[in-house]
Design an enzyme around this catalytic site. Structure first.
Site, PDB file in Angstrom:
ATOM      1  N   THR A 276       0.829  -1.204   0.000  1.00 53.18           N
ATOM      2  CA  THR A 276       0.000   0.000   0.000  1.00 53.18           C
ATOM      3  C   THR A 276       0.867   1.258   0.000  1.00 53.18           C
ATOM      4  OG1 THR A 276      -1.595  -1.245   1.307  1.00 53.18           O
ATOM      5  CG2 THR A 276      -1.900   1.129   1.260  1.00 53.18           C
ATOM      6  N   PRO A 278       0.619   5.862   0.083  1.00 53.04           N
ATOM      7  CA  PRO A 278      -0.300   6.909   0.528  1.00 53.04           C
ATOM      8  C   PRO A 278      -1.412   7.179  -0.498  1.00 53.04           C
ATOM      9  CG  PRO A 278       1.960   7.532   1.021  1.00 53.04           C
ATOM     10  CD  PRO A 278       2.027   6.246   0.237  1.00 53.04           C
ATOM     11  N   GLY A 281      -4.159   2.380  -2.804  1.00 54.64           N
ATOM     12  CA  GLY A 281      -4.588   1.352  -1.865  1.00 54.64           C
ATOM     13  C   GLY A 281      -5.089   0.134  -2.620  1.00 54.64           C
ATOM     14  N   SER A 282      -6.390   0.097  -2.848  1.00 61.38           N
ATOM     15  CA  SER A 282      -6.974  -1.081  -3.501  1.00 61.38           C
ATOM     16  C   SER A 282      -6.472  -1.265  -4.933  1.00 61.38           C
ATOM     17  CB  SER A 282      -8.496  -0.927  -3.527  1.00 61.38           C
ATOM     18  OG  SER A 282      -8.979  -0.729  -2.226  1.00 61.38           O
ATOM     19  N   THR A 312       2.634  -2.903   8.279  1.00 56.40           N
ATOM     20  CA  THR A 312       2.533  -3.385   9.661  1.00 56.40           C
ATOM     21  C   THR A 312       3.770  -4.163  10.076  1.00 56.40           C
ATOM     22  OG1 THR A 312       0.142  -3.479   9.427  1.00 56.40           O
ATOM     23  CG2 THR A 312       1.101  -4.786  11.209  1.00 56.40           C
ATOM     24  N   ARG A 414      -5.581 -13.626   3.088  1.00 58.04           N
ATOM     25  CA  ARG A 414      -7.031 -13.530   3.343  1.00 58.04           C
ATOM     26  C   ARG A 414      -7.531 -14.749   4.111  1.00 58.04           C
ATOM     27  NH1 ARG A 414      -7.751 -11.153  -2.618  1.00 58.04           N
ATOM     28  NH2 ARG A 414      -7.043  -9.082  -2.039  1.00 58.04           N
ATOM     29  N   HIS A 506     -22.484  -6.506  27.790  1.00 58.08           N
ATOM     30  CA  HIS A 506     -21.713  -6.080  28.967  1.00 58.08           C
ATOM     31  C   HIS A 506     -22.181  -4.723  29.500  1.00 58.08           C
ATOM     32  CE1 HIS A 506     -18.911  -9.168  27.616  1.00 58.08           C
ATOM     33  NE2 HIS A 506     -18.155  -8.972  28.661  1.00 58.08           N
ATOM     34  N   GLY A 508     -22.457  -0.914  30.290  1.00 58.02           N
ATOM     35  CA  GLY A 508     -21.406   0.115  30.414  1.00 58.02           C
ATOM     36  C   GLY A 508     -20.035  -0.482  30.652  1.00 58.02           C
ATOM     37  N   GLU A 531      -6.084  -6.633   3.856  1.00 51.89           N
ATOM     38  CA  GLU A 531      -6.097  -7.850   3.012  1.00 51.89           C
ATOM     39  C   GLU A 531      -7.228  -7.781   1.983  1.00 51.89           C
ATOM     40  OE1 GLU A 531      -3.577  -9.632   3.607  1.00 51.89           O
ATOM     41  OE2 GLU A 531      -3.137  -9.065   5.677  1.00 51.89           O
TER      42      GLU A 531
HETATM   43  C1  FAD Z   1      -4.143  -1.348  10.505  1.00 48.96           C
HETATM   44  C2  FAD Z   1      -3.802  -1.559   9.070  1.00 48.96           C
HETATM   45  C3  FAD Z   1      -2.755  -2.390   8.738  1.00 48.96           C
HETATM   46  C4  FAD Z   1      -2.380  -2.565   7.401  1.00 48.96           C
HETATM   47  N1  FAD Z   1      -1.274  -3.337   7.103  1.00 48.96           N
HETATM   48  C5  FAD Z   1      -0.792  -3.342   5.840  1.00 48.96           C
HETATM   49  C6  FAD Z   1       0.456  -3.963   5.533  1.00 48.96           C
HETATM   50  O1  FAD Z   1       1.104  -4.562   6.390  1.00 48.96           O
HETATM   51  N2  FAD Z   1       0.948  -3.838   4.275  1.00 48.96           N
HETATM   52  C7  FAD Z   1       0.273  -3.186   3.280  1.00 48.96           C
HETATM   53  O2  FAD Z   1       0.769  -3.126   2.158  1.00 48.96           O
HETATM   54  N3  FAD Z   1      -0.943  -2.604   3.533  1.00 48.96           N
HETATM   55  C8  FAD Z   1      -1.476  -2.664   4.782  1.00 48.96           C
HETATM   56  N4  FAD Z   1      -2.681  -2.043   5.060  1.00 48.96           N
HETATM   57  C9  FAD Z   1      -3.372  -1.315   4.001  1.00 48.96           C
HETATM   58  C10 FAD Z   1      -4.660  -1.977   3.567  1.00 48.96           C
HETATM   59  O3  FAD Z   1      -4.386  -3.143   2.839  1.00 48.96           O
HETATM   60  C11 FAD Z   1      -5.421  -0.917   2.753  1.00 48.96           C
HETATM   61  O4  FAD Z   1      -5.903   0.030   3.683  1.00 48.96           O
HETATM   62  C12 FAD Z   1      -6.550  -1.511   1.950  1.00 48.96           C
HETATM   63  O5  FAD Z   1      -6.031  -2.294   0.914  1.00 48.96           O
HETATM   64  C13 FAD Z   1      -7.454  -0.445   1.352  1.00 48.96           C
HETATM   65  O6  FAD Z   1      -6.726   0.553   0.713  1.00 48.96           O
HETATM   66  P1  FAD Z   1      -6.988   2.091   1.081  1.00 48.96           P
HETATM   67  O7  FAD Z   1      -6.933   2.213   2.542  1.00 48.96           O
HETATM   68  O8  FAD Z   1      -6.074   2.924   0.279  1.00 48.96           O
HETATM   69  O9  FAD Z   1      -8.496   2.342   0.624  1.00 48.96           O
HETATM   70  P2  FAD Z   1      -9.001   2.732  -0.827  1.00 48.96           P
HETATM   71  O10 FAD Z   1      -8.482   1.780  -1.838  1.00 48.96           O
HETATM   72  O11 FAD Z   1      -8.781   4.169  -1.068  1.00 48.96           O
HETATM   73  O12 FAD Z   1     -10.551   2.452  -0.676  1.00 48.96           O
HETATM   74  C14 FAD Z   1     -11.366   3.244   0.187  1.00 48.96           C
HETATM   75  C15 FAD Z   1     -12.811   2.948  -0.110  1.00 48.96           C
HETATM   76  O13 FAD Z   1     -13.130   3.418  -1.419  1.00 48.96           O
HETATM   77  C16 FAD Z   1     -14.110   2.601  -1.990  1.00 48.96           C
HETATM   78  N5  FAD Z   1     -13.598   2.031  -3.254  1.00 48.96           N
HETATM   79  C17 FAD Z   1     -12.307   1.965  -3.684  1.00 48.96           C
HETATM   80  N6  FAD Z   1     -12.239   1.395  -4.892  1.00 48.96           N
HETATM   81  C18 FAD Z   1     -13.501   1.084  -5.247  1.00 48.96           C
HETATM   82  C19 FAD Z   1     -14.099   0.472  -6.380  1.00 48.96           C
HETATM   83  N7  FAD Z   1     -13.372   0.011  -7.422  1.00 48.96           N
HETATM   84  N8  FAD Z   1     -15.425   0.312  -6.403  1.00 48.96           N
HETATM   85  C20 FAD Z   1     -16.187   0.722  -5.367  1.00 48.96           C
HETATM   86  N9  FAD Z   1     -15.688   1.299  -4.266  1.00 48.96           N
HETATM   87  C21 FAD Z   1     -14.368   1.492  -4.200  1.00 48.96           C
HETATM   88  C22 FAD Z   1     -14.443   1.511  -1.000  1.00 48.96           C
HETATM   89  O14 FAD Z   1     -15.549   1.875  -0.232  1.00 48.96           O
HETATM   90  C23 FAD Z   1     -13.201   1.481  -0.140  1.00 48.96           C
HETATM   91  O15 FAD Z   1     -13.475   0.966   1.150  1.00 48.96           O
HETATM   92  C24 FAD Z   1      -3.105  -1.909   6.385  1.00 48.96           C
HETATM   93  C25 FAD Z   1      -4.202  -1.100   6.719  1.00 48.96           C
HETATM   94  C26 FAD Z   1      -4.551  -0.919   8.041  1.00 48.96           C
HETATM   95  C27 FAD Z   1      -5.695  -0.017   8.369  1.00 48.96           C
END
Ligand code: FAD
Length: 552
Positions: A276, A278, A281-282, A312, A414, A506, A508, A531
């Site tokens: 991931t 900044p 993400g997805s 992480t 997953r 539980h 409060g 994941e």
């Molecule tokens: C505590 C924690 C630990 C993590 N650990 C790791 C790690 O060890 N290594 C690592 O690489 N990553 C890690 N991650 C990152 C995690 O895998 C990402 O947060 C996740 O993949 C989602 O990416 P994003 O946060 O950028 O959300 P985004 O991709 O920006 O998505 C945000 C929201 O946008 C919407 N959205 C996005 N795309 C679509 C679409 N095509 N269609 C419809 N809706 C959509 C959905 O509602 C989605 O929930 C971690 C995250 C957290 C919170």
């Protein structure tokens, strides 16, 4: 009852599952037509999400039922679980029926196609399975055993593994779990050493590479038991190495497997995943962090520049699995990415900086989080980081294949997360059972109230369905199949729902940081995010796979 005869609840559940499957298949066929085999999912996102989720629930109902049928056939029937199989199958059939009623044009089914869920026998089976008295009776039985999970694992190794992992979790992890969470501590080295000594890191690594080669089911059972005492303080330790292990087994060179897998199995190296970013993400195929060919003192390698987010455990880890763009042409998309293994020193604390002798720098800053504490998740700034070509997964053959190795690894992650969620949900269920038997209001034990019994009955049914789906996905693990994602999707929702219901029971006191139930709630919130965030699993993994298959 003879060994081959199904009990009444199991036979009813079978009828419900088959009727649901018939209607679901028709719904999937129609959705496949409308989306052209899944190609036009983005033009039908809401309906795709609907059918993907329903398919997941129907599959969970089938796996719970298949489990109770198998153990009954083996002469070890479980009457309570058989009733749960009926209750879950009824809930799913009802859900499918009502979703179709609420969105008839989207489902596009003729009444005749939806009829299997309306025939008298099935309608009566749904009513009976949803009956509040039926669920209350299940709830009472669950409460009387304090919700403890002694489900038949149908596998001797897995059974022994569960005893060993549960004992380790209770004696070594539980005493530290609250403190790790409340003080936001890193998992202590002493616990990591004990974890390694148990062979937990090597549970799904083949013996030839130094693992215990137990297979995916025992590995998931370990994760489940550890997560039942602490999601981040132990239950999540195996997920990161698991992702890299599966990537190495799928695409690593023999030399890389021989070098790294034994070290991962023994816990000598601890792994963190850096995919991931900044701004990415997805949409993993759009990773921006760049790796450019370079040379250092005559050695072939790469220089990496960019930023990663949410990595992480990357402070304490000594090996980063990092995905970077090796083909500068953005049109290359996912085919332009490669997976690197980057050794680094271990650091404690929330901020660390590693200056390589080769001149590169990587700096990590932890993101504060309400839960999932114990490992810290870091934003990484990467400046000219050096990595030898030997550490590109797959070597020359692996250039441009990192996305595919990573995706295969994510399927394993997953499945691990489905195990984590099952463990957390189990912990919340047990905690609720303990609390409601220990507290009275209005002169009555909470466990005696009808609503308490009903709630606990439903919670237990959901936990059982998610668990059996997860176990079956582990037994048949296939990184190209949607099942690990389906199990993850469902169990993560169940963990959220069950932990919040348990917290409510539980009152409060459930909101107090001193009670672990509040930790289970905040920990559960992250499960549907990492994941593969929930909507992405529903649409792009599960929906796409099911609609492509339905179009065949
Ligand atoms: C505590 C924690 C630990 C993590 N650990 C790791 C790690 O060890 N290594 C690592 O690489 N990553 C890690 N991650 C990152 C995690 O895998 C990402 O947060 C996740 O993949 C989602 O990416 P994003 O946060 O950028 O959300 P985004 O991709 O920006 O998505 C945000 C929201 O946008 C919407 N959205 C996005 N795309 C679509 C679409 N095509 N269609 C419809 N809706 C959509 C959905 O509602 C989605 O929930 C971690 C995250 C957290 C919170």
């Amino acid at each position: 009852m003879t060994q081959t005869q199904a009990s009444a609840p199991a036979a009813t559940a079978r009828a419900l599952v088959e009727a649901s499957q018939q209607v679901l298949d028709a719904a999937l066929a129609h959705a496949a037509l409308v989306t052209e085999g899944g190609r036009l999912i983005d033009e039908h996102q809401v309906h795709t999400e609907r059918v993907a989720y329903l398919a997941t629930q129907v599959r969970a109902a089938r796996e719970l039922l298949s489990h109770v049928e198998r153990i009954a056939a083996a002469g070890r029937p479980d009457a309570l679980l058989e009733r749960m199989a009926h209750a879950y199958a009824a809930e799913v059939a009802h859900e499918l029926r009502s979703q179709r009623e609420a969105a008839r044009p989207d489902f596009g089914l003729e009444d005749e196609q939806a009829r299997p869920l309306w025939v008298d026998e099935i309608a009566a089976a749904i009513d009976a399975g949803l009956d509040e008295g039926f669920l209350r009776a299940i709830g009472r039985d669950v409460i009387s055993s304090l919700g403890v999970n002694n489900t038949d694992l149908e596998d001797e190794v897995a059974q022994l593994t569960r005893d060993m992992a549960r004992n380790f979790a209770k004696t070594e992890v539980e005493p530290l779990a609250q403190e790790i969470h409340r003080q936001d501590l890193l998992i202590p080295d002493e616990l990591l050493d004990k974890f390694s000594a148990q062979g937990f890191f090597g549970s799904s690594i083949p013996e030839q590479y130094g693992g215990t080669g137990m297979g995916d089911l025992p590995a998931i059972v370990i994760t489940e038991e550890l997560s039942a005492v602490s999601l981040a303080g132990a239950g999540s330790l195996a997920t990161r190495p698991e992702i890299l292990t599966k990537a190495l087994l799928a695409g690593g060179t023999e030399q890389q497997r021989e070098e790294w897998l034994p070290k991962i199995a023994s816990g000598e190296v601890l792994v963190a995943i850096a995919v991931t970013e900044p701004d990415v993400g997805s949409d993993v195929a759009s990773v921006q962090t760049r790796a450019e060919p370079a040379e250092h003192e005559g050695e072939r390698g790469w220089r990496i520049n960019g930023a990663k987010a949410w990595s992480t455990f990357s402070g304490r880890a000594t090996l980063l699995a990092l995905l970077a763009r090796t083909d500068p042409d953005p049109a290359a998309g996912s085919r332009g990415l490669s997976l690197f293994m980057i050794p680094k020193p271990a650091y404690d604390g929330r901020h660390w900086r590693f200056e390589q002798p080769e001149g590169g720098v990587i700096e990590g800053t932890a993101n504060p989080t309400p839960g999932y504490r114990g490992m810290h998740s870091f934003t990484l700034a990467i400046d000219d980081l050096w990595v030898s070509h030997e550490n590109l997964v797959g070597g020359d053959e692996g250039v441009g294949r990192g996305f595919y190795f990573q995706m295969g690894g994510f399927a394993a992650g997953r499945l691990q997360t489905a195990g984590r969620a099952s463990g957390l949900a189990q912990a919340a269920l047990e905690k609720a059972c303990q609390y409601v038997t220990g507290r009275s209001q209005f002169g009555t034990q909470l466990a005696e109230f009808q609503l308490t019994q009903y709630k606990i009955g439903r919670m237990a049914v959901h936990v059982a369905a998610g668990r059996q789906f997860t176990y079956q996905a582990a037994r048949e693990f296939d990184d190209r199949a949607p099942e690990p994602s389906m199990a993850k999707l469902l169990t993560c929702d169940i963990a959220g729902e069950v932990s919040r219901e348990a917290q409510l029971l539980h009152g409060g006191w459930g909101y107090s940081e001193e009670d672990p139930i509040s930790r289970y709630v905040v920990d559960s919130l992250v499960l549907p995010i990492f994941e593969g965030v929930k909507p992405i699993l529903e649409l792009r993994v599960i929906g796409r796979a099911l609609l492509a298959a339905a179009a065949q």
